[in-house]
Design a protein around this motif. Structure first.
Motif, mmCIF file in Angstrom:
data_model
loop_
_atom_site.group_PDB
_atom_site.id
_atom_site.type_symbol
_atom_site.label_atom_id
_atom_site.label_comp_id
_atom_site.label_asym_id
_atom_site.label_seq_id
_atom_site.Cartn_x
_atom_site.Cartn_y
_atom_site.Cartn_z
ATOM 1 N N HIS A 172 -1.590 4.741 -4.077
ATOM 2 C CA HIS A 172 -2.090 5.897 -4.828
ATOM 3 C C HIS A 172 -2.976 5.482 -5.992
ATOM 4 O O HIS A 172 -3.777 6.279 -6.479
ATOM 5 N N THR B 80 8.647 10.501 -2.734
ATOM 6 C CA THR B 80 7.345 11.131 -2.487
ATOM 7 C C THR B 80 6.608 10.506 -1.314
ATOM 8 O O THR B 80 5.529 10.987 -0.946
ATOM 9 N N LEU B 81 7.154 9.454 -0.725
ATOM 10 C CA LEU B 81 6.448 8.706 0.303
ATOM 11 C C LEU B 81 6.847 9.156 1.701
ATOM 12 O O LEU B 81 7.991 9.569 1.925
ATOM 13 N N TYR C 35 0.846 -1.200 0.000
ATOM 14 C CA TYR C 35 0.000 0.000 0.000
ATOM 15 C C TYR C 35 0.878 1.245 0.000
ATOM 16 O O TYR C 35 0.542 2.251 -0.654
ATOM 17 N N HIS D 115 0.607 7.209 4.905
ATOM 18 C CA HIS D 115 0.302 7.424 3.483
ATOM 19 C C HIS D 115 -1.211 7.316 3.255
ATOM 20 O O HIS D 115 -1.777 8.123 2.491
ATOM 21 N N HIS E 170 1.998 1.418 -3.703
ATOM 22 C CA HIS E 170 1.002 1.364 -4.771
ATOM 23 C C HIS E 170 -0.368 1.919 -4.378
ATOM 24 O O HIS E 170 -1.276 1.945 -5.212
ATOM 25 N N PRO F 193 -6.754 4.623 -3.431
ATOM 26 C CA PRO F 193 -6.468 4.704 -1.989
ATOM 27 C C PRO F 193 -7.438 3.946 -1.091
ATOM 28 O O PRO F 193 -7.014 3.373 -0.086
ATOM 29 N N ALA G 190 5.052 4.208 -6.622
ATOM 30 C CA ALA G 190 5.274 5.642 -6.502
ATOM 31 C C ALA G 190 6.759 5.914 -6.263
ATOM 32 O O ALA G 190 7.459 5.080 -5.671
ATOM 33 N N LEU H 266 -3.627 10.145 1.580
ATOM 34 C CA LEU H 266 -4.341 9.875 0.338
ATOM 35 C C LEU H 266 -5.864 9.953 0.495
ATOM 36 O O LEU H 266 -6.577 10.285 -0.450
#
Length: 349
Positions: free
Chosen positions: A235, A291-292, A230, A342, A233, A238, A287, A346
């Motif tokens: 994004h 960015t995480l 998760y 995350h 991936h 969500p 992603a 999201l």
């Protein structure tokens, strides 16, 4: 005290249906309050329930009688959720809850995709409460409503066969192909699985589990694999991808209440379902790592992410964070806690 709060919350939700609105969104209220109480946030339950109830619809009325002679024809008929709730209430008044659960888990397992796995998730949460000693009229009614939702929305996924390969859940999830068109609803996406190159080979490529302890371990590893993926991936979808972790976790926690002969079929069914959702909704590429979010670095990171989830308030975030915290406690992998942050980023509060 906490048990009384949970029972009162359950009673408030039992006047509502398992779905709401024109889009038939799932009522997550009973599942979320079980997490709030178990995780030490019982003081937040009353206010959270009051806010959540505003969006819900009433429990649909009864249309007829379901019994042993005609239950199969009512399976998967969403219009009969009220009939199913009455049926399971009668069964649980007549027999011990473990016996009813064992019989109906076996009957409902082929349709475990029900409500995009919300049926089995709702059952899993109340079984956790029951196994912890919270048996009461309210928890038994909650079990009746959870089983009713599962029965009324029963839906199967294309089965690929039993695990018989050498892949652990992490490698198996990484190897899953994606459906050609990741658009549309669940039915349109999962309808592309039949004939998808690599689908059956990857699903059956999971390493089999020969003993009850191996089944438990394989499920725990599946929950961990889905939670960590998760982060990379989520994004892609969500909300939907949350269930690739929370559904197998519900099965994992229901195992102690089930006869062991149901454990292996449960692993096969929930792995296949998890794989189907991942193939239908997870983007092919992860992603970018930069960015995480990173996991919290304080002295009690589990309490940190749980507090943040409760403050966020979304039901998916609360349930997923509960699962992610368990994964971190079992494995020590900080990515599990980062995945919970995350999800909160999201999914809107």
């Amino acid at each position: 005290m906490a048990g009384g709060i949970l029972n009162e919350a359950y009673e408030r939700f039992h006047r509502t249906g398992p779905e709401w609105g024109e889009d038939q969104l799932t009522n997550h209220g009973p599942m979320a309050v079980e997490v709030l109480v178990r995780r030490g946030h019982a003081d937040r339950v009353d206010g959270w329930v009051a806010g959540y109830l505003r969006r819900l619809d009433e429990l649909p009325g009864r249309t007829g009688e379901i019994g042993e002679a005609n239950w199969a024809e009512a399976l998967g008929d969403g219009r009969r959720v009220g009939d199913w709730a009455a049926f399971f209430a009668r069964r649980l008044a007549e027999e011990p809850w473990r016996r009813v659960l064992a019989v109906w888990w076996a009957r409902l397992l082929p349709g475990v995709l029900a409500g995009t796995t919300h049926g089995v998730i709702r059952v899993g949460h109340v079984v956790r409460a029951l196994l912890a000693g919270a048996e009461s009229p309210a928890t038994l009614t909650e079990l009746a409503h959870g089983l009713a939702f599962w029965a009324a929305r029963s839906r199967a996924v294309p089965m690929a066969g039993d695990p018989g390969g050498a892949l652990d859940p992490h490698l198996a999830m990484d190897a899953l192909p994606r459906v050609p068109e990741q658009v549309g609803n669940v039915a349109s996406r999962l309808g592309q699985l039949s004939g998808l190159p690599g689908w059956e080979a990857t699903v059956t490529g999971l390493r089999p589990a020969a003993t009850p302890e191996e089944i438990r371990t394989r499920l725990a590893d599946l929950v961990a694999a889905a939670t960590l993926r998760y982060l990379s991936h989520g994004h892609g979808s969500p909300v939907l991808l949350v269930h690739t972790a929370t559904a197998p976790n519900a099965v994992l926690h229901a195992l102690p209440a089930l006869p062991q002969e149901l454990w292996a079929p449960s692993l096969t069914a929930i792995w296949t379902t998890t794989a189907a959702i991942f193939s239908g909704y997870a983007p092919p590429e992860p992603a970018p790592a930069e960015t995480l979010p990173a996991a919290p670095s304080g002295s009690d990171p589990v309490a940190d992410v749980l507090d943040r989830a409760v403050a966020h308030g979304d039901e998916h975030v609360i349930k997923f964070t509960d699962t992610a915290a368990e994964v971190y406690t079992r494995t020590g992998h900080p990515g599990a806690l980062a995945a919970s942050l995350h999800a909160a980023a999201l999914i809107g509060p």
